[in-house]
Design an enzyme around this catalytic site. Structure first.
Site, PDB file in Angstrom:
ATOM      1  N   CYS A 117       0.738  -1.364   0.487  1.00 15.53           N
ATOM      2  CA  CYS A 117       0.025  -0.092   0.114  1.00 15.53           C
ATOM      3  C   CYS A 117       1.315   1.352  -0.264  1.00 15.53           C
ATOM      4  O   CYS A 117       0.753   2.003  -0.377  1.00 15.53           O
ATOM      5  CB  CYS A 117      -1.247  -0.006   1.467  1.00 15.53           C
TER       6      CYS A 117
HETATM    7  N1  SAJ Z   1       6.706   1.813   9.251  1.00 13.77           N
HETATM    8  C1  SAJ Z   1       7.394   2.280   9.675  1.00 13.77           C
HETATM    9  N2  SAJ Z   1       7.802   3.327  10.876  1.00 13.77           N
HETATM   10  C2  SAJ Z   1       6.121   3.509  11.493  1.00 13.77           C
HETATM   11  C3  SAJ Z   1       4.775   3.207  10.303  1.00 13.77           C
HETATM   12  C4  SAJ Z   1       5.350   1.540   9.664  1.00 13.77           C
HETATM   13  O1  SAJ Z   1       8.734   2.552   9.190  1.00 13.77           O
HETATM   14  O2  SAJ Z   1       5.944   4.142  11.973  1.00 13.77           O
HETATM   15  C5  SAJ Z   1       6.520   0.975   7.997  1.00 13.77           C
HETATM   16  C6  SAJ Z   1       6.449  -0.597   8.474  1.00 13.77           C
HETATM   17  O3  SAJ Z   1       7.496  -1.250   8.751  1.00 13.77           O
HETATM   18  C7  SAJ Z   1       5.589  -1.679   6.645  1.00 13.77           C
HETATM   19  C8  SAJ Z   1       5.259   0.102   6.436  1.00 13.77           C
HETATM   20  O4  SAJ Z   1       5.860   1.383   6.726  1.00 13.77           O
HETATM   21  O5  SAJ Z   1       7.455  -1.657   6.693  1.00 13.77           O
HETATM   22  C9  SAJ Z   1       3.960   0.383   5.602  1.00 13.77           C
HETATM   23  O6  SAJ Z   1       3.214  -0.245   7.333  1.00 13.77           O
HETATM   24  P1  SAJ Z   1       1.815   0.218   7.790  1.00 13.77           P
HETATM   25  O7  SAJ Z   1       1.196  -0.017   9.486  1.00 13.77           O
HETATM   26  O8  SAJ Z   1       1.724   1.316   7.129  1.00 13.77           O
HETATM   27  O9  SAJ Z   1       1.277  -0.873   7.241  1.00 13.77           O
HETATM   28  P2  SAJ Z   1       0.181  -1.276   5.649  1.00 13.77           P
HETATM   29  O10 SAJ Z   1       1.178  -0.765   4.561  1.00 13.77           O
HETATM   30  O11 SAJ Z   1      -0.360  -3.005   5.621  1.00 13.77           O
HETATM   31  O12 SAJ Z   1      -0.605  -0.590   5.426  1.00 13.77           O
HETATM   32  C10 SAJ Z   1      -1.893  -1.092   5.462  1.00 13.77           C
HETATM   33  C11 SAJ Z   1      -2.778   0.382   5.179  1.00 13.77           C
HETATM   34  N3  SAJ Z   1      -3.978   0.709   4.542  1.00 13.77           N
HETATM   35  C12 SAJ Z   1      -4.987   0.657   4.204  1.00 13.77           C
HETATM   36  O13 SAJ Z   1      -3.942   0.601   2.781  1.00 13.77           O
HETATM   37  C13 SAJ Z   1      -6.006   0.736   3.752  1.00 13.77           C
HETATM   38  C14 SAJ Z   1      -2.332   1.866   6.254  1.00 13.77           C
HETATM   39  O14 SAJ Z   1      -3.125   3.275   5.521  1.00 13.77           O
HETATM   40  C15 SAJ Z   1      -2.814   1.236   7.279  1.00 13.77           C
HETATM   41  O15 SAJ Z   1      -2.366   2.284   8.284  1.00 13.77           O
HETATM   42  C16 SAJ Z   1      -2.193   0.337   8.159  1.00 13.77           C
HETATM   43  O16 SAJ Z   1      -2.136  -0.385   7.156  1.00 13.77           O
HETATM   44  C17 SAJ Z   1      -2.140  -0.341   9.049  1.00 13.77           C
HETATM   45  O17 SAJ Z   1      -2.586   0.920  10.298  1.00 13.77           O
HETATM   46  O18 SAJ Z   1      -2.217  -1.155   9.379  1.00 13.77           O
END
Ligand code: SAJ
Length: 415
Positions: A256
């Site tokens: 995403c």
């Molecule tokens: N990450 C960091 N630092 C942070 C947060 C995340 O490095 O502070 C990294 C994670 O390790 C990962 C990437 O960013 O590699 C993405 O993490 P994510 O928590 O955003 O997870 P995703 O990619 O599965 O995002 C989804 C998204 N959902 C949709 O598009 C419907 C996002 O908008 C949500 O916020 C997220 O899930 C969630 O909160 O679970």
């Protein structure tokens, strides 16, 4: 109502099952025959749907899975939940197009079609609608209804209690889309048009992508300045307003965040001839994070008189996200690739992915045992999964680069 959910992946299957549970007759349509067979046999491949729930709606007859387009005849509402990947920075909307052609062949007056797939603003009205009209011979807004409602699936804590944005090509379409989702989600939030709903999804994920990339860049600067970025972020997060806490890491992975901002980037370039500078800068910082991780490892080894070539490196946590089972776009594979390219002997521990399921991993799998940890010249904690024994890692490792700020002690450096 007869509901079609076209695309039975991690977005479409939970929606289809939920719609069946609340009383609709649901056809889960997918072009992947293997998936359809699994679903028909009551086997769920999606984390959010237990096979027992799937079997219950199959047994009651409320849900059927099919790859046969003839089963779409007579639908009242069809929801499109198909993938919209990027290929070399260009949105590939071919799944939406072919799905629209299939649905258009079964569209009848009074029916509604809703798109949920992430895409650039304008897709519903400029791409989906004309195909539906051409194939059906009907007119959108006159004979049938249409709208956009972005999927927000992916968080373990939130599911159908996540407010659902809803939109329509006109007032009647908005009412129909809202009425459908009102029966499924706790809260629906109407917006004035499909382009707003399409853009809202890109606002959400671009905000997240840019901010994580921002703290990643600040982490690199802070390390060079000898300041602890983690403590600074925690300190900043004590401000009760105007700040959202994001933490650094080895790079933003997944399907995403690194992708969604590029839909707007592409559209801006295509239609306006201008770049989306923040998205491009964030992508640039993000692309370089694995290189930075490797540089830190090489420097740390160098300080101990060890050459990276021939060294033994243990990577801990290979998935793209904390406690996930998903490897897509995970920075771990680039970190491994770079280290292997420098002549290191790289091994990886990923307790969340079953042994033998090595298809997407480019490193030999090991368990994070005390012996493995102690035998490595450098350990890199990429993901701090709960199944890792962190005190053991602190005790046994000669050097750890901790990308998650979970470890302490003389052998530990944080990112
Ligand atoms: N990450 C960091 N630092 C942070 C947060 C995340 O490095 O502070 C990294 C994670 O390790 C990962 C990437 O960013 O590699 C993405 O993490 P994510 O928590 O955003 O997870 P995703 O990619 O599965 O995002 C989804 C998204 N959902 C949709 O598009 C419907 C996002 O908008 C949500 O916020 C997220 O899930 C969630 O909160 O679970």
């Amino acid at each position: 109502m007869q509901v079609v959910v076209a695309g039975q992946g991690y977005v479409g299957l939970p929606l289809a099952v939920r719609a069946a549970e609340v009383g609709h007759r649901v056809v889960g349509y997918d072009v992947d025959t293997h998936r359809v067979q699994q679903l028909a046999a009551g086997q769920s491949y999606v984390r959010d749907v237990d096979s027992s729930r799937l079997r219950a709606v199959l047994d009651s007859g409320a849900y059927t899975a099919t790859g046969d387009a003839a089963a779409l005849a007579g639908f009242g509402i069809a929801v499109i939940t198909v993938p919209t990947p990027l290929r070399d920075g260009v949105p590939d909307l071919s799944c939406i197009e072919s799905c629209a052609r299939t649905l258009g062949g079964h569209l009848r007056p009074g029916a509604t079609v809703v798109l949920e797939s992430t895409t650039y603003p304008g897709t519903t009205e400029e791409l989906l609608l004309p195909i539906l009209e051409e194939v059906s011979g009907l007119e959108g807004g006159v004979d049938f209804l249409a709208g956009f409602s972005p999927e927000r699936i992916g968080n373990k804590r939130w599911s159908f209690d996540t407010p659902k944005l809803v939109s329509g090509i006109d007032a009647a379409s908005l009412s129909a889309v809202k009425a459908f989702y009102d029966g499924i989600f706790q809260t629906t939030v109407p917006v004035s048009g499909t382009k707003v709903a399409e853009l809202a999804k890109l606002v959400e994920n671009t905000f997240r992508f840019v901010n994580i990339s921002l703290v990643n860049e600040m982490a690199m600067l802070a390390a060079s300045l000898g300041v602890n970025i983690w403590e600074a972020i925690d300190a900043a997060a004590t401000k009760p307003f105007g700040f959202t806490r994001f933490t650094p890491g080895p790079g933003v992975g997944g399907h995403c965040l690194p992708i969604d901002p590029m839909f707007l980037s592409w559209k801006a370039q295509q239609e306006l001839g201008v770049p989306f500078r923040f998205a491009e800068l964030a992508a640039d910082v993000n692309r370089n994070m694995p290189d930075y991780v490797v540089r830190r490892v090489v420097e740390a080894l160098g300080k101990r008189g060890i050459s990276v070539s021939g060294s033994r490196i243990l990577l801990l946590g290979l998935t793209y996200k904390y406690n996930a089972t998903d490897l897509r776009n995970s920075p771990s594979s680039r970190v491994a690739e770079l280290l292997i390219g420098l002549g290191a002997e790289v091994r990886g521990a990923e307790p969340n992915i079953p042994d033998g399921d090595n298809t997407e991993l480019n490193v030999p799998r090991v368990d994070a045992t005390p012996d493995e940890v102690a035998a490595a010249d450098a350990v890199v904690l990429l993901m701090d999964h709960p199944r890792f024994d962190l005190p053991m890692i602190e005790k046994c490792a000669t050097y750890v680069l901790d990308c998650r700020n979970r470890l302490s002690g003389p052998s530990v450096e944080t990112l």
